[in-house]
Scaffold this active site. Structure first.
Site, PDB file in Angstrom:
ATOM      1  N   GLU A 256      17.949  47.679   8.773  1.00 13.83           N
ATOM      2  CA  GLU A 256      16.706  47.683   7.990  1.00 13.83           C
ATOM      3  C   GLU A 256      17.139  47.480   6.550  1.00 13.83           C
ATOM      4  O   GLU A 256      17.693  48.397   5.939  1.00 13.83           O
ATOM      5  CB  GLU A 256      15.991  49.039   8.121  1.00 13.83           C
ATOM      6  CG  GLU A 256      15.547  49.387   9.514  1.00 13.83           C
ATOM      7  CD  GLU A 256      14.344  48.574   9.959  1.00 13.83           C
ATOM      8  OE1 GLU A 256      13.629  48.055   9.096  1.00 13.83           O
ATOM      9  OE2 GLU A 256      14.139  48.464  11.173  1.00 13.83           O
ATOM     10  N   CYS A 295      11.361  50.494   0.116  1.00  7.38           N
ATOM     11  CA  CYS A 295      11.724  49.191   0.675  1.00  7.38           C
ATOM     12  C   CYS A 295      10.472  48.358   0.949  1.00  7.38           C
ATOM     13  O   CYS A 295      10.536  47.139   1.016  1.00  7.38           O
ATOM     14  CB  CYS A 295      12.502  49.386   1.959  1.00  7.38           C
ATOM     15  SG  CYS A 295      11.652  50.453   3.120  1.00  7.38           S
TER      16      CYS A 295
HETATM   17  P1  NAP Z   1      23.302  50.900   0.210  1.00  7.07           P
HETATM   18  O1  NAP Z   1      24.130  50.986  -1.006  1.00  7.07           O
HETATM   19  O2  NAP Z   1      23.342  49.654   1.002  1.00  7.07           O
HETATM   20  O3  NAP Z   1      23.740  52.173   1.113  1.00  7.07           O
HETATM   21  C1  NAP Z   1      23.064  52.482   2.290  1.00  7.07           C
HETATM   22  C2  NAP Z   1      23.883  53.449   3.112  1.00  7.07           C
HETATM   23  O4  NAP Z   1      25.070  52.808   3.574  1.00  7.07           O
HETATM   24  C3  NAP Z   1      24.354  54.685   2.353  1.00  7.07           C
HETATM   25  O5  NAP Z   1      24.278  55.817   3.186  1.00  7.07           O
HETATM   26  C4  NAP Z   1      25.799  54.364   2.041  1.00  7.07           C
HETATM   27  O6  NAP Z   1      26.606  55.504   1.849  1.00  7.07           O
HETATM   28  C5  NAP Z   1      26.176  53.658   3.326  1.00  7.07           C
HETATM   29  N1  NAP Z   1      27.411  52.898   3.255  1.00  7.07           N
HETATM   30  C6  NAP Z   1      27.830  52.080   2.270  1.00  7.07           C
HETATM   31  N2  NAP Z   1      29.032  51.548   2.602  1.00  7.07           N
HETATM   32  C7  NAP Z   1      29.360  52.064   3.824  1.00  7.07           C
HETATM   33  C8  NAP Z   1      30.485  51.912   4.697  1.00  7.07           C
HETATM   34  N3  NAP Z   1      31.518  51.130   4.388  1.00  7.07           N
HETATM   35  N4  NAP Z   1      30.499  52.589   5.867  1.00  7.07           N
HETATM   36  C9  NAP Z   1      29.461  53.376   6.217  1.00  7.07           C
HETATM   37  N5  NAP Z   1      28.379  53.572   5.404  1.00  7.07           N
HETATM   38  C10 NAP Z   1      28.334  52.914   4.238  1.00  7.07           C
HETATM   39  O7  NAP Z   1      21.760  51.162  -0.087  1.00  7.07           O
HETATM   40  P2  NAP Z   1      21.114  52.250  -1.054  1.00  7.07           P
HETATM   41  O8  NAP Z   1      21.504  51.903  -2.435  1.00  7.07           O
HETATM   42  O9  NAP Z   1      21.384  53.613  -0.547  1.00  7.07           O
HETATM   43  O10 NAP Z   1      19.552  51.976  -0.826  1.00  7.07           O
HETATM   44  C11 NAP Z   1      18.803  51.033  -1.514  1.00  7.07           C
HETATM   45  C12 NAP Z   1      18.553  49.804  -0.688  1.00  7.07           C
HETATM   46  O11 NAP Z   1      18.075  50.155   0.594  1.00  7.07           O
HETATM   47  C13 NAP Z   1      17.485  48.898  -1.280  1.00  7.07           C
HETATM   48  O12 NAP Z   1      17.953  47.595  -1.272  1.00  7.07           O
HETATM   49  C14 NAP Z   1      16.287  49.050  -0.345  1.00  7.07           C
HETATM   50  O13 NAP Z   1      15.456  47.928  -0.262  1.00  7.07           O
HETATM   51  C15 NAP Z   1      16.936  49.343   0.948  1.00  7.07           C
HETATM   52  N6  NAP Z   1      16.056  50.111   1.825  1.00  7.07           N
HETATM   53  C16 NAP Z   1      15.563  49.522   2.951  1.00  7.07           C
HETATM   54  C17 NAP Z   1      14.714  50.241   3.788  1.00  7.07           C
HETATM   55  C18 NAP Z   1      14.162  49.649   5.059  1.00  7.07           C
HETATM   56  O14 NAP Z   1      13.608  50.411   5.858  1.00  7.07           O
HETATM   57  N7  NAP Z   1      14.247  48.381   5.294  1.00  7.07           N
HETATM   58  C19 NAP Z   1      14.359  51.541   3.461  1.00  7.07           C
HETATM   59  C20 NAP Z   1      14.875  52.096   2.304  1.00  7.07           C
HETATM   60  C21 NAP Z   1      15.726  51.375   1.489  1.00  7.07           C
HETATM   61  P3  NAP Z   1      26.986  56.052   0.374  1.00  7.07           P
HETATM   62  O15 NAP Z   1      25.714  56.456  -0.265  1.00  7.07           O
HETATM   63  O16 NAP Z   1      27.894  57.185   0.672  1.00  7.07           O
HETATM   64  O17 NAP Z   1      27.638  54.902  -0.323  1.00  7.07           O
END
Ligand code: NAP
Length: 518
Positions: A256, A295
């Protein structure tokens, strides 16, 4: 200072040293340390597979539903405490924190009632049995069975409560144990929720684990029966999909990701109508709710050319009433972004959009944040941009500013052109259109449908009853094609299917029926 713990192998474990510090994004106050160093992720997954899986698979749907109901109840009992955590650690206003927490126990409660309805069975049949030849002795049918792995739930920072529990509700109802990995930035909420449900003594051993911080080498230990449900940026999503272990083991992964959601105003809508008011209300809500960190927020607003001037006036007037500041300050209705790094990223992306748009409302360098005269918080005011030409403003269809920013795009008012422009975003979670013209609606639905996971039709008939289009409901799917990740969550049992194996079983019909208690 508090140090958040990890719940793995049935125990609360503190990671070694300090890997990160959580902040209050409105004040800069340091709140807690996190670390997952030294955690044996392989052992954590094995423990969940060996203990949690069998415990859940032995339960009927009704029993799993009852478990979800208990989880919903204990979270509800701690609602006020959790709201305070959302205000502190995520910079939420009280309303924004409620949105997250109520969404978490509301979704659990909805899946509890789905489980109750399925009753005292552990089998979920998919369709009817079919004869396989000329005689009815050989028949086939489809059945969903729970996978014998772990549901690894990786979430984004904007919905630490709801995001975790909308995935957990589906996995637990399917009969699959959960290992939740919330985003580090706001994981105080997830840690407290897991503590609450563990303290309540309702979770069978191994059914719920939690990592409060970095995922370390977790992905390197996934097996072919595990499922990864990921929510986050498109960039991290594509890294997860192409992770060597995921590819080598054929690990099921649902993504997602982000989406440049559209709101489209029909040419038939008069600016003095209820339908127009609904449209303006939704755009304003999506800019300001959670400071635009949703999102599903409307990032592009398609408006017939002749209504652009009116819309700019209306938005300027409505947005000027929504005061931004430190969440517990009198009159504040919009909080900061979730952290200084997130503000920096939003500012950089805004600058990129400004290379092809004009800023018509709001100024990132000149704003008032109530309760923060020194401007130490991660504040970004509501900003509305205008793209003169949909095609020339190519970045508007590619870059997501995860904050209170939207872009107005004038168009010719036709359904074909609206769908074409929406399609430049290459796949969205949700699009909304506002019209009382059935012919326009029918054409638009057909044209835009393949590009979206969800389509919301705002009209004078629904005006008094329509929730904001950004709200995700457990009975309807959440996810979208292309850039949005091509995932599908929730949607009642559709979301449960992700954690199951769909099995075609073929043999002597009456025997099969007896096994599955048809
Ligand atoms: P992100 O930087 O992509 O991180 C998402 C998750 O992935 C976090 O828990 C992060 O952990 C984890 N992660 C990163 N690298 C990883 C790895 N190598 N192994 C395992 N896990 C890893 O996103 P964000 O900044 O938290 O969220 C913002 C984004 O999410 C926006 O672009 C938004 O549009 C999107 N979003 C989408 C939805 C949907 O339902 N489609 C809903 C909400 C948000 P850490 O925090 O520990 O780095």
């Amino acid at each position: 200072m508090q140090k958040l713990k990890n719940y793995v192998c049935g125990s609360w474990i503190e990671g070694e040293g300090i890997q990160g510090t959580l902040l209050n994004p409105a004040t800069g106050e340091e709140l807690a340390h996190v670390s997952t160093a030294g955690i044996d992720f392989e052992a954590a997954l094995s423990f969940a597979r060996e203990h949690g899986g069998p415990a859940l698979r032995a339960m009927t749907f009704a029993e799993r539903g009852a478990l979800l109901k208990s989880m919903a109840s204990v979270i509800h009992e701690h609602r006020e405490e959790l709201i305070a955590i959302g205000v502190k650690n995520a910079g939420n206003t009280r309303g924004d924190a409620k949105f997250d927490i109520d969404g978490s126990f509301g979704t659990l409660a909805r899946y509890a009632s789905i489980g109750k309805k399925l009753g005292d069975t552990r089998f979920w049949l998919d369709g009817e049995a079919q004869d396989m030849g000329q005689s009815s002795r050989m028949q086939g049918r489809h059945v969903f069975v729970p996978r014998k792995g772990v549901a690894v739930l990786i979430n984004a920072y904007n919905f630490p409560a709801w995001g975790m529990m909308e995935k957990a509700a589906c996995a637990i109802l399917a009969g699959v144990p959960v290992l939740a990995k919330p985003a580090t930035l706001t994981c105080m909420m997830a840690e407290r929720i897991v503590e609450i449900i563990i303290e309540a003594g309702i979770m069978p051993k191994g059914t719920f684990s939690l990592i409060s911080g970095s995922a370390g080498d977790l992905l390197d230990h996934l097996g072919f029966q595990d499922c990864v449900a990921f929510t986050g940026s498109a960039q991290t999503g594509s890294m997860m999909r192409s992770h060597p272990r995921v590819l080598a083991k054929g690990v099921r992964i649902g993504v997602e990701a982000d989406s440049l959601n559209c709101a489209i105003l029909g040419a038939d809508v008069d600016v003095d109508s209820e339908t127009y008011d609904l449209f303006v209300r939704d755009v304003v809500t999506d800019i300001t709710q959670k400071a635009g960190q949703k999102c599903t927020a409307i990032r592009r607003v398609l408006v017939p050319k002749e209504k652009l001037a009116n819309l700019k006036e209306r938005l300027a007037s409505e947005l000027s009433r929504i005061k931004m500041g430190v969440p517990d300050t009198e009159g504040v209705r919009m909080g900061p972004l979730s952290g200084p790094k997130q503000l920096l990223e939003a500012r950089e992306k805004l600058d990129q959009l400004l290379t092809c748009t004009e800023r018509v409302i709001g100024d990132p360098d000149d704003f008032v944040a109530l309760g923060d005269p020194e401007k130490v918080g991660a504040f970004m005011p509501s900003i509305v941009l205008e793209a003169k030409d949909a095609d020339a403003a190519d970045k508007v269809h590619k870059i997501e500013v995860f904050g209170p920013v939207t872009t107005l795009i004038p168009f010719d008012g036709s359904a074909k052109e609206a769908a074409r422009i929406a399609g430049l975003g290459e796949g969205g979670l949700v699009a909304t259109f506002y019209s009382d013209d059935r012919a326009f609606a029918a054409e638009l639905i057909e044209e835009i449908g393949p590009f979206q996971g969800r389509l919301v039709w705002g009209s004078k008939r629904s005006a008094g009853a329509a929730p904001s289009p950004g709200t995700v409901f457990p009975d309807f799917i959440h996810g979208g094609p292309g850039r949005a990740g091509d995932g599908e969550e929730l949607g009642g049992m559709r979301g449960v299917a992700f954690y199951c194996q769909r099995l075609a079983i073929q043999g002597y019909g009456p025997l099969i029926d007896r096994v599955f208690k048809v």
